[in-house]
Structures are given as C-alpha cells and as structure tokens.
Design a protein around this motif. Sequence first.
Motif, short mmCIF file in Angstrom:
data_model
loop_
_atom_site.label_atom_id
_atom_site.label_comp_id
_atom_site.label_asym_id
_atom_site.label_seq_id
_atom_site.Cartn_x
_atom_site.Cartn_y
_atom_site.Cartn_z
N THR A 107 -15.99 3.45 -16.31
CA THR A 107 -16.49 4.00 -14.94
C THR A 107 -15.99 3.34 -13.81
O THR A 107 -15.62 3.90 -12.93
CB THR A 107 -18.01 3.70 -15.08
OG1 THR A 107 -18.71 4.47 -16.11
CG2 THR A 107 -18.63 4.36 -13.81
N SER A 108 -16.07 1.88 -14.05
CA SER A 108 -15.31 1.17 -12.81
C SER A 108 -13.89 1.24 -12.75
O SER A 108 -13.28 1.48 -11.41
CB SER A 108 -15.80 -0.33 -12.77
OG SER A 108 -15.03 -0.85 -13.84
N LEU A 109 -12.96 1.79 -13.50
CA LEU A 109 -11.61 1.95 -13.51
C LEU A 109 -11.43 3.31 -12.79
O LEU A 109 -10.55 3.41 -11.96
CB LEU A 109 -10.97 1.78 -14.68
CG LEU A 109 -10.64 0.49 -15.11
CD1 LEU A 109 -10.03 0.53 -16.80
CD2 LEU A 109 -9.53 -0.22 -14.32
N PHE A 110 -12.50 4.19 -13.30
CA PHE A 110 -12.51 5.60 -12.67
C PHE A 110 -12.82 5.83 -11.44
O PHE A 110 -12.43 6.66 -10.64
CB PHE A 110 -13.14 6.43 -13.72
CG PHE A 110 -12.74 8.12 -13.76
CD1 PHE A 110 -11.63 8.36 -14.20
CD2 PHE A 110 -13.68 8.89 -13.33
CE1 PHE A 110 -10.91 9.65 -14.08
CE2 PHE A 110 -13.32 10.34 -13.29
CZ PHE A 110 -12.09 10.54 -13.71
N GLU A 111 -13.73 5.05 -10.88
CA GLU A 111 -14.31 5.16 -9.66
C GLU A 111 -13.70 4.49 -8.72
O GLU A 111 -14.26 4.18 -7.49
CB GLU A 111 -15.86 4.56 -9.87
CG GLU A 111 -16.81 5.67 -10.51
CD GLU A 111 -18.01 5.15 -10.34
OE1 GLU A 111 -18.43 3.89 -10.14
OE2 GLU A 111 -19.16 5.91 -10.86
N ARG A 112 -12.38 4.07 -8.73
CA ARG A 112 -11.79 3.35 -7.63
C ARG A 112 -11.37 4.30 -6.75
O ARG A 112 -11.03 5.62 -7.09
CB ARG A 112 -10.52 2.74 -8.18
CG ARG A 112 -10.62 1.62 -9.35
CD ARG A 112 -9.26 1.04 -9.62
NE ARG A 112 -8.34 0.56 -8.83
CZ ARG A 112 -8.36 -0.60 -8.41
NH1 ARG A 112 -9.29 -1.55 -9.19
NH2 ARG A 112 -7.57 -1.01 -7.39
N ASP A 113 -11.50 3.86 -5.35
CA ASP A 113 -11.26 4.98 -4.27
C ASP A 113 -9.76 5.44 -4.38
O ASP A 113 -9.61 6.71 -4.18
CB ASP A 113 -11.55 4.25 -3.03
CG ASP A 113 -13.04 4.02 -2.75
OD1 ASP A 113 -13.75 4.76 -3.40
OD2 ASP A 113 -13.26 3.13 -2.01
N ASP A 114 -9.04 4.56 -4.39
CA ASP A 114 -7.49 5.12 -4.62
C ASP A 114 -7.11 4.80 -6.07
O ASP A 114 -7.10 3.95 -6.39
CB ASP A 114 -6.57 4.26 -3.47
CG ASP A 114 -5.15 4.77 -3.84
OD1 ASP A 114 -4.89 5.79 -4.52
OD2 ASP A 114 -4.33 4.05 -2.92
N ILE A 115 -6.87 5.89 -6.62
CA ILE A 115 -6.62 6.15 -8.18
C ILE A 115 -5.51 5.25 -8.41
O ILE A 115 -4.97 4.78 -9.47
CB ILE A 115 -6.45 7.47 -8.63
CG1 ILE A 115 -6.96 7.54 -10.41
CG2 ILE A 115 -5.13 8.11 -8.50
CD1 ILE A 115 -8.22 7.09 -10.67
N GLN A 116 -4.50 5.07 -7.35
CA GLN A 116 -3.17 4.57 -7.57
C GLN A 116 -3.14 3.10 -7.12
O GLN A 116 -2.39 2.23 -7.65
CB GLN A 116 -2.03 5.08 -7.03
CG GLN A 116 -1.61 6.25 -7.63
CD GLN A 116 -0.90 5.91 -9.01
OE1 GLN A 116 -1.70 6.27 -9.93
NE2 GLN A 116 0.26 5.58 -8.98
N ALA A 117 -4.26 2.52 -6.58
CA ALA A 117 -4.31 1.02 -6.13
C ALA A 117 -4.27 0.35 -7.58
O ALA A 117 -5.20 0.33 -8.06
CB ALA A 117 -5.62 0.87 -5.20
N GLY A 118 -3.42 -0.48 -7.43
CA GLY A 118 -3.06 -1.63 -8.49
C GLY A 118 -2.51 -0.83 -9.80
O GLY A 118 -2.29 -1.58 -10.73
N TYR A 119 -2.30 0.20 -9.84
CA TYR A 119 -1.89 0.84 -11.09
C TYR A 119 -0.08 0.76 -11.02
O TYR A 119 0.44 1.79 -10.32
CB TYR A 119 -2.30 2.60 -11.13
CG TYR A 119 -3.64 2.47 -11.71
CD1 TYR A 119 -3.69 2.75 -13.29
CD2 TYR A 119 -4.58 2.38 -10.93
CE1 TYR A 119 -5.17 2.93 -13.55
CE2 TYR A 119 -6.03 2.44 -11.03
CZ TYR A 119 -6.23 2.76 -12.64
OH TYR A 119 -7.52 2.84 -13.29
N SER A 120 0.23 -0.12 -11.62
CA SER A 120 1.79 -0.07 -11.76
C SER A 120 2.38 0.60 -12.76
O SER A 120 1.49 1.40 -13.62
CB SER A 120 2.37 -1.68 -11.94
OG SER A 120 1.83 -2.04 -13.15
#
Length: 176
Positions: A107-120
């Motif tokens: 849930t916490s991974l999915f609810e991030r405002d910007d889905i790409q923030a931190g996703y390398s």
Amino acid sequence: LYQRYFGDESFLRQEWPLLETRLVNLIQWCSDKNKGWFIEHKSEWIFIDWTVEGDKSIPLQILWWWALDCAHDLAKSMLLVATDDESKEALNSVVELIKDVQSKLETSLFERDDIQAGYSRHAHLLGVLSGLYSRLDDCASGDWWDPDTSDEHVYMIRKSRKLVEESRSALLGKDF
C-alpha cells in the motif's frame, strides 16, 4: 529461492525454527509499524551499492517485500506439514504477521504521489523479478466479473498501468 524451486521438505523443517525467529525479529525491530518499510538510516550505508542513480530506498523496500513474499510461502509450506494444532496456530500467527507487514508495504509503495519518485532502473528490475509489479497490478485490477468503477479504483488502475509502462521503459528503453 532454493526452497521455492526444489521444495526440500526436510531442509525446510530443519531450518524453519531459525528462519522464523530471524524473520519475526526483523519484523518487530526493523520494520516501520505503519508503512511496513524496512527501516533505514539515511546516514548509514545501504548494501545496494551497484547504482549511483536515484534513491536507493525503493530498491531496498522491494527486496524487503520479496523477502516477505518468500517467507510467506515458506510459512504456508510449513503449515501443510505441521502435525499438531499448537504448531498450526503458531504458524498461522506468523503467516498473518507477514501478510500484514507485506500488505502495508504494498500500500505505501503504491500510494506514493509520484509513482516514479525513487524508482530507478534497478528498482524496476527488482519490481519485475520479485513479482511485486504483478501483485500491484492484480490488486489494482480487481474482479473483472464485478468491476469496481469508483474513482479510487480507477485511479489505482491508472497508477498501476503507469508503473508497468515506466518499468518497461526503464528496462527496455523508450522505444519498446
């Protein structure tokens, strides 16, 4: 992974007590109670040193999710071979503990405002390999026979699809 692919029951029985103890300690002492995240300290080294790009927190959380997913499968396997009610009850409580932490983490991974923030690119690779992205997509898609058309559900589906598209782009390049 050995257990997942080879199903060595005697090895699992032998190693389960130590595995269970370590897992419960990690959940109790190293996992955020609200978000399910593996607790990290920004000033300390994170073992994910194969990238200089982006935030290393997301790959760490995806590895944590993967470890929980594997532990959940192992606990369920132990439930199948448990012989007495006391063992089954203890195993059920471990299964529920793992599911609770894993659910909060998803849930916490999915609810991030910007889905790409931190996703390398590395986070996307781990998300695909671990099965996390498939799990998030399944959760967002729901039951096709009785689809939920609420705004929240549609938003979840859009977010899930964006994550899948971004992961393909990161892994395969922009022209996939």
